[in-house]
Design a protein around this motif. Structure first.
Motif, PDB file in Angstrom:
ATOM      1  N   PHE A  12       0.633  -1.193   0.311  1.00  0.00           N
ATOM      2  CA  PHE A  12       0.556  -0.445  -0.289  1.00  0.00           C
ATOM      3  C   PHE A  12       0.838   1.155   0.417  1.00  0.00           C
ATOM      4  O   PHE A  12       0.409   2.318  -0.319  1.00  0.00           O
ATOM      5  CB  PHE A  12      -0.859  -0.031   1.165  1.00  0.00           C
ATOM      6  CG  PHE A  12      -1.000   1.437   1.453  1.00  0.00           C
ATOM      7  CD1 PHE A  12      -2.453   1.863   0.401  1.00  0.00           C
ATOM      8  CD2 PHE A  12      -1.104   2.007   2.010  1.00  0.00           C
ATOM      9  CE1 PHE A  12      -3.356   2.409   0.617  1.00  0.00           C
ATOM     10  CE2 PHE A  12      -2.489   3.973   1.873  1.00  0.00           C
ATOM     11  CZ  PHE A  12      -3.352   2.826   1.051  1.00  0.00           C
ATOM     12  N   LYS A  13       2.098   1.383   1.082  1.00  0.00           N
ATOM     13  CA  LYS A  13       3.179   2.199   0.591  1.00  0.00           C
ATOM     14  C   LYS A  13       3.856   2.623  -0.142  1.00  0.00           C
ATOM     15  O   LYS A  13       4.445   3.563   0.395  1.00  0.00           O
ATOM     16  CB  LYS A  13       3.659   2.506   1.846  1.00  0.00           C
ATOM     17  CG  LYS A  13       2.983   2.765   3.352  1.00  0.00           C
ATOM     18  CD  LYS A  13       3.246   2.983   4.302  1.00  0.00           C
ATOM     19  CE  LYS A  13       2.405   3.520   5.785  1.00  0.00           C
ATOM     20  NZ  LYS A  13       2.793   3.189   7.092  1.00  0.00           N
ATOM     21  N   GLY A  14       3.901   1.478  -1.614  1.00  0.00           N
ATOM     22  CA  GLY A  14       4.990   1.941  -2.940  1.00  0.00           C
ATOM     23  C   GLY A  14       5.765   0.078  -2.400  1.00  0.00           C
ATOM     24  O   GLY A  14       6.710   0.834  -3.376  1.00  0.00           O
ATOM     25  N   GLY A  15       6.235   0.500  -1.314  1.00  0.00           N
ATOM     26  CA  GLY A  15       7.321  -1.403  -2.017  1.00  0.00           C
ATOM     27  C   GLY A  15       7.327  -2.188  -2.688  1.00  0.00           C
ATOM     28  O   GLY A  15       5.552  -2.359  -2.316  1.00  0.00           O
ATOM     29  N   VAL A  16       8.017  -2.626  -2.649  1.00  0.00           N
ATOM     30  CA  VAL A  16       7.933  -3.826  -3.709  1.00  0.00           C
ATOM     31  C   VAL A  16       8.903  -4.855  -2.915  1.00  0.00           C
ATOM     32  O   VAL A  16       9.493  -4.541  -2.662  1.00  0.00           O
ATOM     33  CB  VAL A  16       8.498  -3.977  -5.049  1.00  0.00           C
ATOM     34  CG1 VAL A  16       8.984  -4.746  -5.589  1.00  0.00           C
ATOM     35  CG2 VAL A  16       8.050  -2.929  -5.443  1.00  0.00           C
ATOM     36  N   GLN A  36      -5.463 -10.423   2.817  1.00  0.00           N
ATOM     37  CA  GLN A  36      -6.005 -10.755   4.560  1.00  0.00           C
ATOM     38  C   GLN A  36      -4.053 -10.396   4.927  1.00  0.00           C
ATOM     39  O   GLN A  36      -4.202  -9.526   5.738  1.00  0.00           O
ATOM     40  CB  GLN A  36      -6.362 -11.714   4.933  1.00  0.00           C
ATOM     41  CG  GLN A  36      -7.652 -12.426   4.369  1.00  0.00           C
ATOM     42  CD  GLN A  36      -8.717 -11.486   4.267  1.00  0.00           C
ATOM     43  OE1 GLN A  36      -8.663 -10.756   5.678  1.00  0.00           O
ATOM     44  NE2 GLN A  36      -9.060 -10.856   3.575  1.00  0.00           N
ATOM     45  N   ARG A  37      -3.163 -10.832   4.405  1.00  0.00           N
ATOM     46  CA  ARG A  37      -1.929 -10.366   5.039  1.00  0.00           C
ATOM     47  C   ARG A  37      -0.854  -8.889   5.137  1.00  0.00           C
ATOM     48  O   ARG A  37      -0.704  -7.861   5.936  1.00  0.00           O
ATOM     49  CB  ARG A  37      -0.913 -11.309   4.735  1.00  0.00           C
ATOM     50  CG  ARG A  37       0.692 -11.521   5.514  1.00  0.00           C
ATOM     51  CD  ARG A  37       0.671 -12.890   5.181  1.00  0.00           C
ATOM     52  NE  ARG A  37       0.929 -13.690   5.539  1.00  0.00           N
ATOM     53  CZ  ARG A  37       1.639 -15.313   5.735  1.00  0.00           C
ATOM     54  NH1 ARG A  37       2.423 -14.746   4.399  1.00  0.00           N
ATOM     55  NH2 ARG A  37       0.907 -16.145   5.756  1.00  0.00           N
ATOM     56  N   TYR A  38      -1.753  -8.259   3.417  1.00  0.00           N
ATOM     57  CA  TYR A  38      -1.413  -7.286   2.628  1.00  0.00           C
ATOM     58  C   TYR A  38      -2.612  -6.526   2.475  1.00  0.00           C
ATOM     59  O   TYR A  38      -2.295  -6.301   1.493  1.00  0.00           O
ATOM     60  CB  TYR A  38      -0.288  -7.763   2.248  1.00  0.00           C
ATOM     61  CG  TYR A  38       0.910  -7.723   2.296  1.00  0.00           C
ATOM     62  CD1 TYR A  38       1.910  -7.141   3.029  1.00  0.00           C
ATOM     63  CD2 TYR A  38       1.555  -9.670   2.415  1.00  0.00           C
ATOM     64  CE1 TYR A  38       3.361  -8.423   3.645  1.00  0.00           C
ATOM     65  CE2 TYR A  38       2.851 -10.429   2.524  1.00  0.00           C
ATOM     66  CZ  TYR A  38       3.268  -9.338   3.501  1.00  0.00           C
ATOM     67  OH  TYR A  38       4.874 -10.101   4.246  1.00  0.00           O
ATOM     68  N   GLY A  40      -4.510  -3.627   1.226  1.00  0.00           N
ATOM     69  CA  GLY A  40      -4.299  -3.322  -0.119  1.00  0.00           C
ATOM     70  C   GLY A  40      -2.776  -3.052  -0.784  1.00  0.00           C
ATOM     71  O   GLY A  40      -2.696  -2.602  -2.257  1.00  0.00           O
ATOM     72  N   CYS A  41      -2.666  -4.041  -0.966  1.00  0.00           N
ATOM     73  CA  CYS A  41      -1.595  -4.584  -1.429  1.00  0.00           C
ATOM     74  C   CYS A  41      -2.352  -4.540  -3.584  1.00  0.00           C
ATOM     75  O   CYS A  41      -3.409  -5.202  -3.351  1.00  0.00           O
ATOM     76  CB  CYS A  41      -0.362  -5.616  -1.206  1.00  0.00           C
ATOM     77  SG  CYS A  41      -1.270  -7.208  -1.375  1.00  0.00           S
ATOM     78  N   THR A  42      -0.701  -4.666  -4.013  1.00  0.00           N
ATOM     79  CA  THR A  42      -1.114  -4.726  -5.334  1.00  0.00           C
ATOM     80  C   THR A  42      -0.091  -5.896  -6.294  1.00  0.00           C
ATOM     81  O   THR A  42       1.107  -5.873  -5.736  1.00  0.00           O
ATOM     82  CB  THR A  42      -0.463  -3.583  -6.698  1.00  0.00           C
ATOM     83  OG1 THR A  42      -1.282  -2.530  -5.751  1.00  0.00           O
ATOM     84  CG2 THR A  42      -1.030  -4.183  -8.261  1.00  0.00           C
ATOM     85  N   ILE A  43      -1.050  -6.802  -6.514  1.00  0.00           N
ATOM     86  CA  ILE A  43      -0.144  -8.008  -7.363  1.00  0.00           C
ATOM     87  C   ILE A  43       0.272  -7.967  -8.227  1.00  0.00           C
ATOM     88  O   ILE A  43      -0.298  -7.692  -9.436  1.00  0.00           O
ATOM     89  CB  ILE A  43      -1.000  -9.722  -6.467  1.00  0.00           C
ATOM     90  CG1 ILE A  43      -1.348  -9.786  -5.670  1.00  0.00           C
ATOM     91  CG2 ILE A  43      -0.038 -10.418  -7.668  1.00  0.00           C
ATOM     92  CD1 ILE A  43      -2.558 -10.887  -5.568  1.00  0.00           C
ATOM     93  N   MET A  44       1.802  -8.066  -8.265  1.00  0.00           N
ATOM     94  CA  MET A  44       2.589  -7.910  -9.281  1.00  0.00           C
ATOM     95  C   MET A  44       2.380  -9.417 -10.328  1.00  0.00           C
ATOM     96  O   MET A  44       3.147  -9.343 -11.692  1.00  0.00           O
ATOM     97  CB  MET A  44       3.824  -6.949  -9.442  1.00  0.00           C
ATOM     98  CG  MET A  44       3.232  -5.782  -8.446  1.00  0.00           C
ATOM     99  SD  MET A  44       4.868  -5.123  -7.955  1.00  0.00           S
ATOM    100  CE  MET A  44       5.776  -4.946  -9.295  1.00  0.00           C
TER     101      MET A  44
END
Length: 49
Positions: A12-16, A36-38, A40-44
């Motif tokens: 969510f904060k932009g880290g990969v 659930q664990r992360y 707001g994450c984006t799956i790349m």
């Protein structure tokens, strides 16, 4: 039987983060557990291990 899947995500904060290992019965369950664990994450990328 559960399978293992390897994800590359952007937080969510932009880290990969590479090589996040999640178990699930299928890829959809593994994606759900990852979200659930992360929140707001984006799956790349996602692949079976």
């Amino acid at each position: 039987m559960n399978q293992k899947f390897v994800f590359r995500i952007k937080t969510f904060k932009g880290g990969v983060i590479d090589n996040v290992l999640i178990e699930g019965r299928n890829i959809d369950e593994a994606r759900y557990r990852l979200q659930q664990r992360y929140p707001g994450c984006t799956i790349m990328s996602a692949r079976p291990k």
